[in-house]
Design an enzyme around this catalytic site. Structure first.
Site, PDB file in Angstrom:
ATOM      1  N   ARG A  90       0.822  -1.205   0.000  1.00  0.00           N
ATOM      2  CA  ARG A  90       0.000   0.000   0.000  1.00  0.00           C
ATOM      3  C   ARG A  90       0.864   1.265   0.000  1.00  0.00           C
ATOM      4  NH1 ARG A  90      -1.614   4.060  -0.236  1.00  0.00           N
ATOM      5  NH2 ARG A  90      -3.585   5.064   0.309  1.00  0.00           N
ATOM      6  N   TYR A  91       2.021   1.209   0.664  1.00  0.00           N
ATOM      7  CA  TYR A  91       2.920   2.363   0.758  1.00  0.00           C
ATOM      8  C   TYR A  91       4.210   2.007   0.037  1.00  0.00           C
ATOM      9  CZ  TYR A  91      -0.458   3.151   4.430  1.00  0.00           C
ATOM     10  OH  TYR A  91      -1.634   3.299   5.105  1.00  0.00           O
ATOM     11  N   ARG A  94       7.282   0.157   2.107  1.00  0.00           N
ATOM     12  CA  ARG A  94       7.083  -0.963   3.035  1.00  0.00           C
ATOM     13  C   ARG A  94       5.941  -1.860   2.567  1.00  0.00           C
ATOM     14  NH1 ARG A  94       5.413   3.985   4.692  1.00  0.00           N
ATOM     15  NH2 ARG A  94       3.712   4.258   6.182  1.00  0.00           N
ATOM     16  N   CYS A 103      -4.441 -16.774  15.552  1.00  0.00           N
ATOM     17  CA  CYS A 103      -4.148 -15.903  16.688  1.00  0.00           C
ATOM     18  C   CYS A 103      -4.382 -16.695  17.962  1.00  0.00           C
ATOM     19  CB  CYS A 103      -5.056 -14.680  16.691  1.00  0.00           C
ATOM     20  SG  CYS A 103      -4.889 -13.711  15.182  1.00  0.00           S
ATOM     21  N   CYS A 107      -9.371 -11.201  18.818  1.00  0.00           N
ATOM     22  CA  CYS A 107      -9.872  -9.954  19.391  1.00  0.00           C
ATOM     23  C   CYS A 107     -11.201  -9.621  18.736  1.00  0.00           C
ATOM     24  CB  CYS A 107      -8.874  -8.831  19.128  1.00  0.00           C
ATOM     25  SG  CYS A 107      -7.192  -9.299  19.557  1.00  0.00           S
ATOM     26  N   CYS A 110     -11.213  -6.994  15.916  1.00  0.00           N
ATOM     27  CA  CYS A 110     -10.235  -7.149  14.827  1.00  0.00           C
ATOM     28  C   CYS A 110     -10.843  -6.846  13.462  1.00  0.00           C
ATOM     29  CB  CYS A 110      -9.676  -8.559  14.810  1.00  0.00           C
ATOM     30  SG  CYS A 110      -8.474  -8.803  13.494  1.00  0.00           S
ATOM     31  N   ARG A 112      -9.213  -7.770  10.660  1.00  0.00           N
ATOM     32  CA  ARG A 112      -8.731  -8.711   9.662  1.00  0.00           C
ATOM     33  C   ARG A 112      -9.442 -10.059   9.780  1.00  0.00           C
ATOM     34  NH1 ARG A 112      -2.993  -7.467   9.332  1.00  0.00           N
ATOM     35  NH2 ARG A 112      -3.505  -5.702   8.045  1.00  0.00           N
ATOM     36  N   ASP A 271     -11.383   0.735  12.885  1.00  0.00           N
ATOM     37  CA  ASP A 271     -11.680   0.578  11.463  1.00  0.00           C
ATOM     38  C   ASP A 271     -13.150   0.220  11.292  1.00  0.00           C
ATOM     39  OD1 ASP A 271      -9.115   1.008  10.307  1.00  0.00           O
ATOM     40  OD2 ASP A 271      -8.481  -0.897  11.199  1.00  0.00           O
ATOM     41  N   ASP A 308      -7.106   4.670   9.735  1.00  0.00           N
ATOM     42  CA  ASP A 308      -6.834   4.045   8.449  1.00  0.00           C
ATOM     43  C   ASP A 308      -8.091   4.293   7.631  1.00  0.00           C
ATOM     44  OD1 ASP A 308      -5.393   2.549   6.581  1.00  0.00           O
ATOM     45  OD2 ASP A 308      -4.637   1.238   8.168  1.00  0.00           O
ATOM     46  N   LYS A 315      -3.340   5.229   5.984  1.00  0.00           N
ATOM     47  CA  LYS A 315      -3.293   5.803   7.331  1.00  0.00           C
ATOM     48  C   LYS A 315      -3.055   7.300   7.270  1.00  0.00           C
ATOM     49  CE  LYS A 315      -1.158   1.943   9.767  1.00  0.00           C
ATOM     50  NZ  LYS A 315      -0.844   1.150   8.559  1.00  0.00           N
TER      51      LYS A 315
HETATM   52  C1  LIG Z   1      -0.151   0.062   8.614  1.00  0.00           C
HETATM   53  C2  LIG Z   1       0.424  -0.458   7.420  1.00  0.00           C
HETATM   54  C3  LIG Z   1       1.791  -0.315   7.162  1.00  0.00           C
HETATM   55  C4  LIG Z   1       2.761   0.359   8.114  1.00  0.00           C
HETATM   56  O1  LIG Z   1       2.536   1.704   8.290  1.00  0.00           O
HETATM   57  P1  LIG Z   1       3.400   2.526   9.349  1.00  0.00           P
HETATM   58  O2  LIG Z   1       2.803   3.892   9.307  1.00  0.00           O
HETATM   59  O3  LIG Z   1       4.814   2.486   8.902  1.00  0.00           O
HETATM   60  O4  LIG Z   1       3.241   1.873  10.676  1.00  0.00           O
HETATM   61  C5  LIG Z   1       2.274  -0.854   5.986  1.00  0.00           C
HETATM   62  N1  LIG Z   1       1.468  -1.477   5.098  1.00  0.00           N
HETATM   63  C6  LIG Z   1       0.146  -1.602   5.317  1.00  0.00           C
HETATM   64  C7  LIG Z   1      -0.694  -2.272   4.302  1.00  0.00           C
HETATM   65  C8  LIG Z   1      -0.418  -1.106   6.487  1.00  0.00           C
HETATM   66  O5  LIG Z   1      -1.740  -1.257   6.703  1.00  0.00           O
HETATM   67  S1  SF4 Z   2      -6.095  -7.850  16.332  1.00  0.00           S
HETATM   68 FE1  SF4 Z   2      -6.768  -9.476  14.921  1.00  0.00          FE
HETATM   69  S2  SF4 Z   2      -4.889 -10.236  13.940  1.00  0.00           S
HETATM   70 FE2  SF4 Z   2      -4.286  -9.102  15.790  1.00  0.00          FE
HETATM   71  S3  SF4 Z   2      -4.169 -10.655  17.426  1.00  0.00           S
HETATM   72 FE3  SF4 Z   2      -6.234  -9.767  17.523  1.00  0.00          FE
HETATM   73  S4  SF4 Z   2      -7.471 -11.151  16.233  1.00  0.00           S
HETATM   74 FE4  SF4 Z   2      -5.322 -11.538  15.729  1.00  0.00          FE
END
Ligand SMILES: *Cc1c(COP(=O)(O)O)cnc(C)c1O
Ligand code: SF4
Length: 350
Positions: A90-91, A94, A103, A107, A110, A112, A271, A308, A315
Site C-alpha cells: 500500500r505504501y 514498506r 491468533c 480480538c 479485529c 482482519r 476501522d 486508516d 493511514k
Molecule cells: C499500517 C500499514 C503499514 C505500516 O505503516 P506505518 O505507518 O509504517 O506503521 C504498511 N502497510 C500496510 C498495508 C499497512 O496497513
Molecule cells: S487484532 Fe486481529 S490479527 Fe491481531 S491478534 Fe487480535 S485477532 Fe489476531
C-alpha cells in the site's frame, strides 16, 4: 489438529472462568460460529463483571451481528493492493506479509477477520517465494511487516524459514513483526525467542496493549526478554468504547508502557470492520482525547492518533492538515496522496 491445552476454544472451557450471559452464549453458538480462542493466561485476567476490559476484548456478544451499511469485511480494501498472494503493498517503501492466519486470542474488534481462522497452516513455501521475489525486484521496499494473524503462533521452524527468506531478500531490509502474543500469551515469547534472534536482519516488534490491566508481571517479563535480546518493542492500541476511551485510562496505559520500555507508537480510531460498531469511539471524542492526553503525558509516552481511511485511503494522523471538515454525518479527510475520503461521524449519543 488437536488444540494445545492452553488455548480455550469452546463454551464449556470458557464457562470455567466466567458465567456467560445469554448474548455471549448465543454469539458463541452462532451459525456460522465466530472465530474464538482465548489463552488460559488471558482468561485468568478476566473479572466476573460484564464491563471487564479483558472480557469485552475476547468474548463475543450478539452485538457482532449488527453490521452498519458502511462496514466491510475488508475495510481497508487490502485486496486491491495485492501484488502476490500474501503480500499487501500500500505504501511505496514498506510491504505487509500476511504470514499467519492464526491468533492466540481472536480480538472481538479485529478488522482482519476475513482472513483469520480460515486455515491454520500459515503461508505456503510457494507464496513465500513469490513474496520474496517481489521484494527483491522493488528497491523502494525498505521494510517488511510480518503480520496476519499472529506470526508468533506459527511453528518455530515456519517462522524461522520466513525470517530467513525475508532477511536474505535484500541486505538492507528491516523486519517488523506485528503480534499480540506478548499481551495475550506471554509464555510463548520465551518459546520463540531463539527463532526471533536467529533473523539475519534487525527485527522490531509492534504489539497491542489496549488496557493498563494487560500490563502484568508476565507480560512485562515477556517484553523484558525481547528487549534484553536487542529487539525494540513498540505498541499500537485500538481505541475501544468503554474499554480505553477515557483520558485517565489512556494515560495509565501509555505511562505503564513507557515504564516497561515500550514506546507507544499509534492509537487507532476503530476501522469500519463488519460488526464492530459497538467498539467504535465517535471521532469527535477521539480528537478530544488526543488533546487531553498530550497534556497528561510526556512526548515519549504520547502515541500518534491515526485512522486508516476506508476504501484503501491509507493511514493518516488525526491532525488539522488531514482533517478537512467535520460535518454532521461524516468527516472529510485528505489522504497522504491528497485525495479526499470520508469517515462516518457516528455522533456521541449512539
Ligand atoms: C499500517 C500499514 C503499514 C505500516 O505503516 P506505518 O505507518 O509504517 O506503521 C504498511 N502497510 C500496510 C498495508 C499497512 O496497513
Ligand atoms: S487484532 Fe486481529 S490479527 Fe491481531 S491478534 Fe487480535 S485477532 Fe489476531
Amino acid at each position: 489438529m488437536a488444540h494445545r491445552p492452553y488455548l480455550i476454544t469452546n463454551i464449556q472451557e470458557i464457562s470455567k472462568y466466567i458465567t456467560l450471559t445469554e448474548s455471549e452464549k448465543n454469539a458463541l453458538l452462532g451459525n456460522p460460529s465466530p472465530p474464538f480462542s482465548v489463552t488460559e493466561y488471558y482468561a485468568g485476567l478476566m473479572e466476573a463483571t460484564l464491563d471487564c476490559p479483558i472480557r469485552r476484548q475476547c468474548i463475543p456478544t450478539t452485538a457482532e451481528k449488527s453490521v452498519c451499511t458502511y462496514e466491510f469485511s475488508d475495510p481497508l480494501f487490502e485486496k486491491n493492493y495485492k501484488p502476490a498472494p500474501r503480500l499487501v503493498h500500500r505504501y511505496p517503501n514498506r510491504v505487509l506479509l500476511l504470514a499467519s492466519q492464526r491468533c492466540a486470542v481472536y480480538c472481538r474488534h479485529c478488522f482482519r477477520r476475513y482472513f483469520t481462522d480460515s486455515n491454520i497452516q500459515g503461508i505456503s513455501d510457494s507464496d513465500l517465494s513469490q513474496a520474496v521475489k517481489y521484494i527483491k525486484k522493488d528497491p523502494r521496499i525498505q521494510e517488511v511487516l510480518i503480520s496476519g494473524g499472529d506470526p508468533l503462533m506459527l511453528h518455530e521452524a515456519k517462522l524461522k524459514t520466513i525470517l530467513t527468506a525475508i532477511g536474505k531478500a535484500r541486505d538492507d531490509i528491516i523486519i517488523r513483526i506485528g503480534t499480540r502474543v506478548p499481551v495475550v500469551f506471554p509464555s510463548r515469547v520465551k518459546e520463540m525467542i531463539n527463532t526471533l534472534t536467529s533473523a539475519p536482519r534487525p527485527v522490531w516488534i509492534v504489539t497491542q496493549f489496549n488496557h493498563p490491566k494487560e500490563i502484568t508481571p508476565e507480560s512485562s517479563e515477556a517484553i523484558d526478554l525481547l528487549i534484553k535480546n536487542s529487539i525494540p518493542v513498540l505498541n499500537q492500541s485500538v481505541l475501544l468504547q468503554d474499554i480505553n476511551d477515557s483520558v485517565s485510562t489512556l494515560a495509565e496505559l501509555c505511562q505503564g508502557l513507557v515504564s516497561i520500555k515500550v514506546k507507544p507508537y499509534y492509537i487507532f480510531q476503530g476501522d469500519l470492520a463488519a460488526g464492530t460498531s459497538h467498539f467504535r469511539v465517535p471521532i469527535q471524542k477521539t480528537l478530544r482525547l488526543q488533546q487531553q492526553l498530550r497534556r497528561e503525558v510526556s512526548g515519549i509516552a504520547m502515541p500518534e492518533f491515526a485512522v486508516d481511511l476506508p476504501d484503501g485511503g491509507g493511514k493518516i494522523p488525526l491532525t488539522h492538515g488531514f482533517i478537512q471538515k467535520i460535518r454532521e454525518n461524516e468527516i472529510v479527510c485528505r489522504s497522504q496522496e491528497g485525495i479526499e475520503y470520508t469517515y462516518p461521524n457516528e455522533g456521541e449519543n449512539k
